[in-house]
Each structure stands twice: as C-alpha cells, then as structure tokens.
Design a protein around this motif. Structure first.
Motif: not given
Lengths: 444, 224, 386
Positions: A147-175
């Motif tokens: 939550t600490f670094p999250a504050r420094y993540l620019p709002e505009r860079l935070a993905p929403r909706g489907i791009p977020l899903l893509a990010l989550v799924v690909s991270a889980l795929m790495v795992m």
C-alpha cells in the motif's frame, strides 16, 4: 535455497498488489489480498498434507486454465466493444467494493496456493512448518507493505477493467508456470501440435488423398514442417500472447474523442494530445503483461531444474558390439538414482539410462518414451518425470513398457557389469524416435 | 479587471551587474503595454522574465496566477507553450521549413500538429498565398507575419514582442501593427511589447519608460 | 498529422537542409559499418576456408605404437624395417578417444606384406570408407573396392601387371586370398607401391585381430589447438605416441588467430576514428544550430522534446548508413575474399543487424556530447546573438 525458489513469485506478488490496490479500492484491497494469500497458502498445504498425490495440483491447474480462457473471452469482448466506447466504460472502471474484494481475495488465494506449490516437496507430503509459515507471513507482509508504493503509482498508470485483468492473469501465469506440475504453457503448445497433426491427417483422409504415393519427397519435407516441435511452440506462443495483444489493440484502436464542438483550435488540440498521451499510458499495463507472459513461457520452456539429471556419459562398445558398464566403476549404478549414458556409432546415436528399481532390479531404458518428443527424463524422489509431457512415472514401473514410460532395452547383468547389445540399443532408439519426432511425414 | 501580470520587487542581476532593479508592475488582462528605453535599460531582460525564458534573482513574478520562479525547467517549457506567444525582432524562423511548417512546429510542441488550423492562421495574417515558401523567399514583413501567426496559433493569453518592427520599413511596420491590433481585438490577449520607436509605442494602451533597470516614467495613451 | 510522422518529417527536412554535412556523416558511418561488416564476413568465411583446407590435407594427427620399427629407406629403396613391429589395439584407441573428448574422423592402418607369385608386396589393411573420407586427394582409376576387393597402388601396374578388374591370388598369410583388383590408386606418395586390402581381412591373414599399426586422426581444428588435442589424447594412450602429422593444421590455425586479432584491431581503430569524426561534425552542427535550438525552447519545447529531435536525427543517419554499410561491406568482403584468399565470401544476412547496430551506436555515441549541450543550452543567450 528454498527462499530463492519463490523469489520470482513473490516479486510478481509484490508488483501485483500495489497495482490492484491502486486500481480497486486501496487499503481494503491490499488487506483482502493479504488475507486471501494466507488462506491460499494454508489451504494448499492442507491439501498437500491430507490428500496428496496429484489432487492438490490438478484443480489448481484447471483454475489457471480457466482464468486464461477468461482472459481470452475478455480480450475478444474488448476488441468487439472498442468502437462503442460510452458510458458503460465508466462503469467498468469503478467496480463496487464487493466485486473489488472478491477479485482481490480470489487473486490472493490463487497466488498463495501457486506459490506454496513451488515449495511442495517432489516426493509428496506437505511443506515443512518453517518455510510454510514464513511464506504465509512474507506474502501477507508484502501485500500490506504494497500500500505504501501504491500511493506513488500515478493514477493515470493504474489499469482499469480488462487491462487490469490481463495484468493479474499474466502475473498468475508466471507463478503457475514456474511450478512444472502447474505449468499450462507446455500443455498448450502440445495441444496445438496435436491439433495441427490431427487436422492434417483428417484433411488428407477426408480428401481421400493417400498419404504417400502422390507427393514428391520434398513436398513431404514441407508438410513435415507442420509436425515439428517448433510449430507447437510457435502456435502455443501465438495463443499465449494473442489475448493480451488483442487488449492492447483494443486500447490502441479506441476512438479519439469528438472535439468538433470546441471552437478554439488550441484547446481542441490540447484535448486530443492529452487523450493520445493517456491512451499510450494505458498501453503500459498490457505491455507489462506481455513481459510477464514472456517470463512465464520462458520458465515453462527452460524450467529451473531441480531434478536429478546427470550429464550423459559417453560409452563405447566392445568389438563384439556389446556395451559393458561396470556396476561399481566411476559411478555406483546401484545407488537408486538414474545414470545417463550416450552411445554413438557412425552417425547414429542413442541416449539411455540405467537405474536400480525399488524392487532391486537393474533396468536399462531409453532416455525417451514411445509417445513424446525425446526430451528425456529427470528423477524426482521416487519418480522420474518426462520433460516433455511432465508426467511423473513411479520408479516401480520404470523398466515396464507402455504410455510415457521410458522404453526398456533388454540388458543382462554379467558379474560386475551390465551388458547391453549396441545394435539393439541403436535400433530401439531409432524406431522410437522416428515415431515420436514426427520428423518425416506421417508415420502411418 | 484581473491582472495578467503581477510583479513585486522583481530583480535580475548578472553577476555584479544589475540588469533589473526591483520592479513592481501590474498589467491588467487585455492591456497593450509598450516598454521603451535605450538598449541596456533592462527592457529585454524584463521581457525574457515575463516569457519564462529567464529566471529572476529576486522578487516574485506572477503570470495568470502562476509564480514563474517556482516552476521547474520543464514547468517553464510547459508555461511557454501554453500561455505565451513570442515575436522576435529577427523573426527567428526555422530556415529549412516552409511558412506553414514553421507554424505547425509550434503546434507540435504545444500538442499535435494540425495543418488546416495552421493554414487558417496564416490566412488570418494575410499569407494564404505564401504557405509553401521558405523564410528565405519571404520579405521581412511577411516573415514577421509568419512569426505572428506562429505566436498566436496556440491561443496564448499573453503576446510578447521584442522590437517586432525593428527590422521593418515604415509601410511594413504599419501593416504589422494594424494586424496586431486586429488580432487583439478578436482574441482579447494582452500584449507587452519592447520598442524604442515612438510611433510604434503610440499603438499601445500604456507606455512605460525604463532606464538603467528602473521604471522612470509611465504614460497612458488610452483609457482601458 | 500524427506527432511521430511530424517528427520524422522535420528531421528529414533538417537533414536535407544540411545536405553536405549529412552526406559526410553518412559516408563516415557507412564506411565504418561497411568495414566492420566486411571484416566480419571475411573472418567468418576464412574460418570456413581454413577448416576446409585443413580437411583437404587429410589427417593431422597420427597414433603409432611406441616401439614402432624404424623404416629404413623409402620408396624404391625400401630396405625393410629394423626391430620388431609393434601393434596398437583398435579398442584401446577408441576408448582413449572417447575419454579424452577429442572429436574427429579417423582411419586405421595395418601394415603387412603378402606375396604375389612369390614376390613380396607391401600391403596395408584399411577400412576403405574411412580412407576415402580422410584422403580426398586419392585418384582412383577404376572403382573403389566393394566387399572382397582390393585397391592397388599405381606403381604395381608396371611392376606386377596389376590392372583394374584383374583377379589375383595373394599368398603369404594364413591362406590364399583370391580377390579382384577394383581399381588403381595414384597419389604420388608411398601409397603408390602398396596394395590396399580390407583391414579385417589382413588382420585375419596376419593373425592379429583387432590390432593396427597406425591410426590417422583428423582432429577438428575448431576444438582448440592441435597440440593441446594431441596432448589430451596422449594422456589416455599408454604404449603409443600421438604425433602431429603435418604442420599445416597448426600454422593455418595460428595464422587465423593472428589475422583475426589484426582485423579486430583495425576495426576498433576505424570505429574510434569514425566515432570521433562523427562527434566533431555533430558538435559543429549543434553549435551552428544554436539559434534554432533556442527558438524551439522559446516556443515551448522541453529539453526532452529537443533531445528527441536530435537523437532521432542521429538514429535516422545511423539506420541509413547501416543498411548502406552492409551492402558496401558485402561487396568489399567479396572483393577481399576473392583477391586475397581466393575464396568466395558467402552473404550472411545476420551481419545486417550488426552493421545497422554498429552505425547506430556510433552515431549515438558521437552525439552524446552535442546532445548534452543541446540539453543545457540557454535560450536567451542563443537567441540574442546576431
């Protein structure tokens, strides 16, 4: 050593949580994700401890497959919807707290379970207490600290909706892909290869074209390309990357906002420029997802070997054509581990291994099975694993033919040595590999 | 009326030389201010400070409510592209680009190039027939009009002129000044212009005279 | 117009405006990258050429038993051998070869003698397939022997009336060998008065199964120096001596190393020179364009915008010069390989990215200094000067 194994997964987790908490509901998301991680770790370990066998892995692999399919669906939907960007896009961007919580906890549970599997001992049983507890703690602490670094993540860079899903799924795929038994990339590429193979077969059959007589051999050479291992890999990679590429394409093709109503040219251009800039920033998430997927595919392709897999020792045959390997020579053949050898004569070469089965019998088998590509075997505890299809084969059945068991080669024990007939070995290897490598046409 | 420029105690010195003594200046929105003085009197320094090309050594300078001294290098660049248009005495057009492309260059730094709009801007300054000519093929007056088109293309609230008619003959001067007045009446931006030509100064609303970095005299030509 | 296309457009305009300087830079970069490409190509084709040459000379190592007899005389004045002939076991050699890790092609030779109509003829037992691979210069009149056939040396024809297709009965061994001569070989060496017979057959006749008197080995010179390989093999072979058969392999390998080093040095010097000349030209350009840069800054271009414009210029030059350099390099390589090494340099497409990379890197490295000054340039000062 054990800690090193889970570093890539924890890193993924440490990237995933800040992005999620920024994109969803902040602190609450991080806490839910942390709780989910702990639950996932604990649940998977319980499964490992009390159920054992393949059962703790199979459903998890299924879930990974399902979320990958989900990503496919979402990507196609995104591509389909890109034209009609309107008010509902806003609705996607701000999910309710319940949905956000559900997503975070589900991700957490999956991540936890997947990470624990990396630590699971190869010969079954649960993870020992210390690594188990420290993993749970590390995951939870990482999630909360995120939550600490999250504050420094620019709002505009935070993905929403489907791009977020893509990010989550690909991270889980790495795992998932860093655990060989959960890897879904290599089954994917294998399926692709099988599909192409069957398709060509069916095609020829339905067209009533006999396989061999009508084609020159060079034509067969080209058709043979369709059956090579590379086709499976590239086809698998295409299926692997396409959903995220679709999502990126959908973002890239998003229509420019209508600016005709703005009278002043400068203001109009400014609006366009900022929209283009924003659109470019939104592409960051899918591109990062692509990097993650590459990492996953790489891990699946070149797994971190933790199997006993000695380098093959070159052996030669006596003039009588016999390969004689002393039992207690440079290596002890009867130590319960597999020992790899390779033998070559002229341009022909064969790889085989010798090992003592638990029944106390010395067996000699090819380093290949009758159905897979000859990528060889490694030993893990009381089983050997086929590197190609990741099937675990219990030591008790090594030396017996069938399925993905290594193809046995007749051998005899004479005094202090194992004796194998070189010709038989070469012939067995060649007949096996010719069938499995699909090198030339269709071995009908 | 709100002030577009407000300075208090603004100074700028280069080493020991004090180019601008503490200056308090207020320019209301929409005013045409002319700054007169000999060379070396600090008028160019003032203009550079107002345009965000230079930083003050003391005092504060606010343009449209933004304190320029507090902006970073990139912040100043952003300020220049969004709020200010500058016209130079030597025109400073990019020699290898056509008139149209010179205007579009300014659009590029601001946001995105838009050819139709740039063409329209050149038509407004009466150069609709010279779009594809390089600066070398244009007369001084025409070059200055390209420069004006470039300065106003991003709809700045403040137009700065550094002796805009210094290199022009009488006829061209009148033409350029008339154009400036026309544009100002349409777009309602403020103008701060440096000159030492009395005739040119007469076009403005107010004139300040500077000498040795100090404001020495102020005269109002028209009521605002 | 899209921003990226606009950037390309103005960069192109700027380059065309300064035609002379652009051409100069292009020429320097093209030259540098073409030299790098040419040297790479020549070096690669030379390596292939040397390997081929070495192969042409046949075996480069020979293994003989330690107490081998000393031959007295040679050719027509062959007085025989002093001392007991010694033999080497085939199996021992193969084991040693496998253990030492030396890779290469080999042929077994067993020297002996048979009689033809009461006259003793020196003969050599060989595996014809092996010999044929290792001695590409052998010219055979007739056919290479099939099973049960033999090959006669060229000098046997006048001496013993041996012609291809003749049937002979050889004695002197355990029994009488009745066989057909399939061809006659002429090499201009000792082989010409030798009868070549299948190795197994001769071993049987001499009662020495599995033994040979000499092994010729063509070790791959690509696997390290011949001397090292010989030493490596020697370590695993007791009772035998490994000798370098010819100096050819070694010298060509030494030469190759030296030439490659020389090429590397030349390339390095050329690259450094080209880099500094690029840097010089670029910084003059930037100095000249100071006013333009100041203007762009005054118009609202941020430092990054300007950096983008100027590095795009360098990169565009680099890519153009890289492609040109590759083409020129191929021509140079062809010429050099043809005139100096009498070989053909194959066109290798993998050098295209190398050429482009070299010239892009050079262009960028040369512009680092000027770019920094662009970054720092003060718009007020640059605009003031007239």
């Amino acid at each position: 050593m054990t800690a090193l194994k889970v570093i890539p997964q924890l890193l993924c987790w440490a990237v995933l949580v800040p992005v999620m908490s920024r994109s969803l509901t902040g602190m609450a998301t991080a806490v839910t994700a942390a709780a989910g991680f702990v639950v996932g770790v604990a649940g998977e370990n319980l499964l490992l401890a009390y159920v054992g066998g393949e059962l703790p892995f199979r459903p998890l692999r299924g879930v990974c497959g399902v979320i990958f399919l989900l990503l496919w669906g979402a990507s196609v939907w995104a591509l389909y919807r890109r034209g009609s960007k309107g008010s509902d896009a806003e609705a996607v961007s701000s999910p309710g707290p319940l949905a956000a919580g559900l997503a975070a906890s589900a991700t957490g549970v999956l991540a936890g379970a997947l990470t624990l599997c990396r630590l699971a001992p190869l010969d079954g049983g649960a993870v020992r207490l210390v690594p188990y507890l420290s993993l749970a703690c590390a995951g939870a602490v990482l999630a909360l600290a995120a939550t600490f670094p999250a504050r420094y993540l620019p709002e505009r860079l935070a993905p929403r909706g489907i791009p977020l899903l893509a990010l989550v799924v690909s991270a889980l795929m790495v795992m998932a892909c860093s655990v060989q038994r959960l890897d879904i990339f290599s089954p994917l590429s294998m399926e692709v290869m099988k599909f192409i193979h069957d398709f060509v077969h069916q095609f020829f059959e339905s067209m009533l074209i006999p396989d061999h007589p009508f084609f020159r051999s060079d034509v067969w050479g080209y058709i043979g390309l369709l059956f090579s291992d590379k086709v499976g890999l590239w086809g698998g990679l295409a299926l692997w990357y396409l959903p995220v590429l679709f999502i990126a394409l959908a973002l890239r093709l998003e229509r420019l906002p209508s600016v005709a109503h703005i009278r002043q040219g400068a203001a109009r251009r400014k609006l366009l420029a900022s929209f283009i800039h924003e659109r470019r920033l939104r592409l960051v998430a899918p591109l990062f997802a692509l990097v993650l997927l590459t990492g996953a595919a790489y891990q699946s392709r070149f797994p971190a070997t933790e199997y006993w897999d000695p380098k093959p020792v070159e052996v030669t045959a006596t003039p009588a054509g016999q390969i004689v390997i002393p039992k207690k020579g440079e290596m002890d053949l009867e130590d319960g581990k597999l020992h790899k050898f390779s033998y070559s004569q002229g341009g022909r070469q064969a790889r085989f291994f010798v090992m003592l089965t638990p029944a106390g019998q010395l067996v000699t088998t090819l380093d290949a099975c009758a159905i897979c590509q000859p990528e060889g075997y490694g030993q893990a505890g009381n089983a050997v694993i086929c590197y190609y299809c990741k099937t675990l084969i219990p030591l008790e059945t090594v030396g017996k033919p069938g399925g993905c068991n290594p193809v046995p080669v007749p051998c005899s024990v004479k005094g202090d040595a194992v004796v194998i007939d070189a010709m038989t070995l070469l012939n067995t290897w060649e007949s096996t590999v010719q069938v499995t490598a699909h090198g030339k046409g269709m071995g009908k | 009326m709100a002030a577009i420029i407000e300075t208090s105690g603004l100074t700028r010195s280069y080493g020991d030389i004090c180019a601008l003594k503490p200056l308090d200046l207020c320019v209301p929105e929409g005013e045409w201010l002319t700054v007169m003085g000999h060379s070396g009197s600090g008028k160019s320094t003032l203009l550079n400070l107002l345009g965000g090309l230079d930083r003050p050594t003391g005092g504060s300078i606010q343009v449209r409510g933004t304190d320029l001294a507090s902006l970073s290098e990139d912040g100043l660049a952003r300020f220049r592209r969004d709020c200010v248009g500058i016209i130079f005495q030597q025109h400073h057009l990019i020699p290898y680009l056509t008139a149209l492309e010179n205007v579009m260059m300014s659009q590029y730094f601001h946001s995105v190039p838009d050819e139709a709009e740039a063409r329209h801007a050149l038509e407004r300054v009466g150069l609709g027939h010279r779009l594809k000519n390089r600066p070398g093929e244009l007369s001084g007056g025409e070059q200055q009009r390209v420069c004006i088109a470039r300065a106003i293309i991003n709809s700045p609230r403040l137009l700065l002129g550094d002796e805009p008619t210094g290199n022009l003959d009488h006829k061209s001067t009148t033409m350029v000044m008339e154009l400036l007045r026309e544009l100002r009446d349409e777009d309602r931006f403020s103008i701060v212009m440096v000159t030492h030509n009395q005739e040119v100064a007469a076009w403005g609303d107010r004139t300040i005279h500077m000498d040795d970095g100090c404001l020495v005299r102020e005269e109002r030509i028209k009521a605002c | 117009m899209n921003k990226r296309r606009w950037l390309a457009h103005i960069v192109f305009r700027a380059l065309v405006h300064r035609r002379g300087r652009t051409l100069l830079l292009l020429a320097v970069l093209t030259l540098a990258s073409s030299l790098a490409t040419a040297l790479g190509l020549v070096s690669a084709s030379m390596r292939a050429r040397v390997a081929e040459e070495t192969r042409k000379y046949g075996a480069n190592l020979v293994v003989v038993p330690e107490s081998a007899r000393v031959e007295v005389g040679s050719g027509g004045l062959h007085f025989g051998a002093i001392g007991e002939p010694a033999y080497l076991s085939q199996e021992q050699f193969l084991t040693a070869l496998a253990k030492s890790g030396v890779k290469g092609d080999y042929s077994f030779h067993l020297e002996g003698a048979l009689t033809l109509k009461g006259v003793e003829i020196p003969c050599e037992g060989v595996d014809f397939a092996q010999v044929r691979r290792l001695s590409p210069w052998w010219q055979v009149d007739g056919d290479w022997p099939r099973e049960g056939e033999v090959l006669g040396g060229g000098d046997l024809t006048p001496r013993h009336h041996v012609h291809p297709g003749d049937l002979f009965e050889f004695g002197g061994g355990k029994g009488v060998v009745r066989t057909r001569v399939s061809g006659v070989v002429t090499t201009g060496g000792d082989e010409d008065d030798t009868l070549f017979i299948d190795l197994k057959e001769l071993q049987e006749q001499m009662g020495r199964p599995g033994q040979v008197s000499e092994v010729r080995l063509l070790a791959d010179p690509g696997n390290g120096s011949l001397k090292d390989q010989a030493a490596l093999l020697q370590r695993h072979l007791s009772g035998a001596v490994v000798k370098e058969l010819r100096q050819v392999g070694r010298t060509s390998e030494d030469l190759l190393g030296k030439v490659q080093l020389l090429m590397l040095l030349v390339t390095a010097v050329v690259l450094v020179t080209a880099g500094s000349s690029v840097a010089g030209t670029m910084s003059t350009t930037v100095l000249e364009r100071g006013k333009e840069i100041g203007l762009m800054k005054a118009m609202g271009g941020s430092r990054w915008d300007l950096l983008k414009i100027f590095s795009a210029e360098a990169l565009l030059l680099g890519v153009g010069a890289g492609v040109g350099g590759f083409l020129l390099g191929v021509v140079i390589a062809k010429f050099v390989a043809h005139s100096v090494f009498a070989a053909d340099a194959a066109l290798r497409l993998e050098f295209l990215p190398v050429a482009v990379g070299v010239s892009m890197l050079l262009a960028l490295a040369g512009s680092v200094g000027p770019l920094l000054s662009v970054f720092r340039l003060d718009p007020v000062q640059s605009l003031r000067g007239e």
